[in-house]
Write an enzyme that holds these catalytic residues in place. Structure first.
Site, PDB file in Angstrom:
ATOM      1  N   ASP A 143      -4.335 -12.800   4.375  1.00  0.00           N
ATOM      2  CA  ASP A 143      -5.595 -12.282   4.911  1.00  0.00           C
ATOM      3  C   ASP A 143      -6.808 -12.651   4.047  1.00  0.00           C
ATOM      4  O   ASP A 143      -7.927 -12.258   4.358  1.00  0.00           O
ATOM      5  CB  ASP A 143      -5.520 -10.762   5.149  1.00  0.00           C
ATOM      6  CG  ASP A 143      -4.761 -10.017   4.076  1.00  0.00           C
ATOM      7  OD1 ASP A 143      -4.450 -10.614   3.027  1.00  0.00           O
ATOM      8  OD2 ASP A 143      -4.482  -8.819   4.283  1.00  0.00           O
ATOM      9  N   HIS A 193      -6.210  -7.561   0.059  1.00  0.00           N
ATOM     10  CA  HIS A 193      -6.405  -6.156  -0.297  1.00  0.00           C
ATOM     11  C   HIS A 193      -5.695  -5.826  -1.604  1.00  0.00           C
ATOM     12  O   HIS A 193      -4.660  -6.419  -1.917  1.00  0.00           O
ATOM     13  CB  HIS A 193      -5.854  -5.246   0.812  1.00  0.00           C
ATOM     14  CG  HIS A 193      -6.468  -5.491   2.152  1.00  0.00           C
ATOM     15  ND1 HIS A 193      -5.870  -6.289   3.109  1.00  0.00           N
ATOM     16  CD2 HIS A 193      -7.639  -5.066   2.680  1.00  0.00           C
ATOM     17  CE1 HIS A 193      -6.653  -6.324   4.185  1.00  0.00           C
ATOM     18  NE2 HIS A 193      -7.738  -5.605   3.951  1.00  0.00           N
ATOM     19  N   HIS A 220       0.823  -1.226   0.000  1.00  0.00           N
ATOM     20  CA  HIS A 220       0.000   0.000   0.000  1.00  0.00           C
ATOM     21  C   HIS A 220       0.853   1.271   0.000  1.00  0.00           C
ATOM     22  O   HIS A 220       0.301   2.372   0.101  1.00  0.00           O
ATOM     23  CB  HIS A 220      -0.926   0.033   1.221  1.00  0.00           C
ATOM     24  CG  HIS A 220      -1.931  -1.079   1.263  1.00  0.00           C
ATOM     25  ND1 HIS A 220      -2.821  -1.318   0.235  1.00  0.00           N
ATOM     26  CD2 HIS A 220      -2.189  -2.023   2.206  1.00  0.00           C
ATOM     27  CE1 HIS A 220      -3.592  -2.362   0.561  1.00  0.00           C
ATOM     28  NE2 HIS A 220      -3.219  -2.819   1.730  1.00  0.00           N
TER      29      HIS A 220
HETATM   30 ZN   LIG Z   1      -3.961  -7.195   3.224  1.00  0.00          ZN
END
Ligand SMILES: [Zn+2]
Length: 342
Positions: free
Chosen positions: A249, A164, A126
Site C-alpha cells: 500500500d 502503515h 495491527h
Molecule cells: Zn497497510
C-alpha cells in the site's frame, strides 16, 4: 534459490458482509492469478497451510482475546472497530493464516527451502496481544517470530514495509531486546503511532526503529531508508532470521495512502533484504503478506517479491512510475539514523 509459498483457498472465506471492504478476498486471487500467469507458482514449493497450534498462538495473544474472537466468529460475526470485521468463520481463517506463516518458517528452518512467501489473509501487523484492529485479527509475523525463537533461534528481525505503522507488532516486542522491529511508514497516517522517537523501552530500548516518511516519498526514499537506517540497523543487530511484513500500500496507485513507491522500488528493497539475509543469516528470510489495496499494485508487487526470493533478475511492471515529483525525505532519514547511532 528455492522458495516455499503458502496459499489456501480457505483464506478467501474471510469476507465482510457488505462486500465493499478494501481488505477483500479478491486481493489474494489477484496475486495468485499474476503469479500463475508468469509461471511462478510452478517454480515455488507449495507448503500446506495448517491450523496454528494453541502453543504458537498463545505465545503472542491472550487466551481471553482468542476466546472472544472465537465466540464472535461462531455467533455470526461483528465489527471489532469500524474498520475491522469478523465474519462467521473468520476465526478459523485467521488461525489458518497464522499457521501458514508458521509452516513457511518451519520450511526454511528445516532447510527444505532457502526462503518463503506466505500469501495469507487476514493481515496481522495491527493486531495486539489482547485485540485486533486495522483489518487484522492475529499478529501473523509476531506468531512466526516467537515460533522461530521456540525452535531455538536467538534473535529475529522484522522489517515492515507496509505503508502503515505496525502498531501491534511494535507493542508486542517493545520491551524485548531479542526482536528488532523496523518499520517504514507514511507519517502522518493511520494508526498514528510509530513516531521516529519511539525506539523501544527498558531492555528493548533501541530495538524498535521507526522510519517515518512524508506523503509523496517514493523509491528514492526507500533506497535511502535502506542505506542510512535499515541496512546498518540489521547489520548491527545480527539476526538469525529475517521476517518481512510486506504490504504493497506504499505503491503510488494505492487508494489508502500517499506514498509513491513503484514495483521496481519494492524489488530493490527486497533485493537488499535478500542479500542481507544471505550474508548474515544463512539466507533465511520469510515474507508475509500484510496490506495493499490496489489489486494490480498488490499483484505485481508480490510478483516482484517472489522473483527476488527465487533469485530472478527480471521484473514485470506494467504500472510504471508515479508522475509526481518525489518528496525529499533524506534529512529526515539522516536524523533517524543519527538518533539510533547508525
Ligand atoms: Zn497497510
Amino acid at each position: 534459490m528455492t522458495t516455499a509459498y503458502v496459499y489456501d483457498p480457505r483464506y478467501l472465506d474471510h469476507a465482510s458482509l457488505t462486500g465493499e471492504h478494501p481488505e477483500r478476498p479478491m486481493r489474494l486471487l489477484a496475486i495468485n492469478d499474476v503469479l500463475a500467469q508468469h509461471g511462478l507458482l510452478d517454480r515455488m514449493l507449495a507448503v500446506p497451510a495448517q491450523d496454528v497450534t494453541d502453543n504458537d498462538l498463545l505465545r503472542v495473544h491472550l487466551r481471553s482475546y482468542v476466546n472472544r474472537l472465537q465466540q464472535i466468529s461462531a455467533t455470526g460475526g461483528a465489527l471489532l472497530d469500524p474498520d475491522t470485521y469478523v465474519a462467521r468463520g473468520s476465526y478459523e481463517v485467521a488461525r489458518l493464516a497464522a499457521g501458514g506463516c508458521v509452516a513457511a518458517v518451519d520450511a526454511v528452518l528445516d532447510g527444505v527451502v532457502d526462503n518463503g512467501f506466505a500469501l495469507i489473509r487476514p493481515p496481522g501487523h495491527h493486531a495486539f496481544s489482547d485485540r485486533g484492529e486495522g483489518f487484522c485479527l492475529f499478529n501473523n509475523v509476531a506468531i512466526a517470530a516467537r515460533h522461530a525463537q521456540a525452535q531455538g533461534l536467538d534473535k529475529v528481525a522484522i522489517v515492515d514495509f507496509d505503508v502503515h505503522h505496525g502498531n501491534g507488532t511494535q507493542a508486542i516486542f517493545y520491551y524485548d531486546p531479542s526482536v528488532l522491529y523496523i518499520s517504514t511508514h507514511q507519517w502522518p497516517l493511520y494508526p498514528g503511532t510509530g513516531h521516529w522517537r519511539e525506539t523501544g523501552a527498558s531492555e528493548g530500548r533501541g530495538c524498535t526503529v521507526n522510519i517515518t516518511l512524508p506523503p509523496g516519498a517514493g523509491d528514492l526514499s526507500f533506497a535511502l531508508a535502506w542505506e542510512y537506517v535499515i541496512g546498518p540497523a540489521l547489520t548491527r543487530f545480527g539476526p538469525d532470521l529475517l521476517l518481512i511484513s510486506a504490504g504493497f500500500d506504499a505503491h503510488w496507485r494505492d487508494p489508502l495512502a500517499m506514498l509513491q513507491v513503484s514495483v521496481p522500488g519494492y524489488a530493490q528493497l527486497m533485493r537488499n533484504l535478500v542479500q542481507f539475509a544471505q550474508g548474515y543469516c544463512q539466507g533465511r528470510i520469510v515474507t508475509f503478506l500484510e496490506g495493499g489495496y490496489d489489486l494490480d499494485a498488490l499483484a505485481y508487487g508480490s510478483l516482484a517479491v517472489a522473483r527476488v526470493l527465487l533469485g530472478d533478475t527480471t521484473l514485470t511492471d506494467p504500472l510504471g512510475l508515479s508522475t509526481w515529483p518525489e518528496e525529499d525525505a533524506s534529512s529526515m532519514l539522516q536524523g533517524i539514523a543519527k538518533l539510533h547511532g547508525l
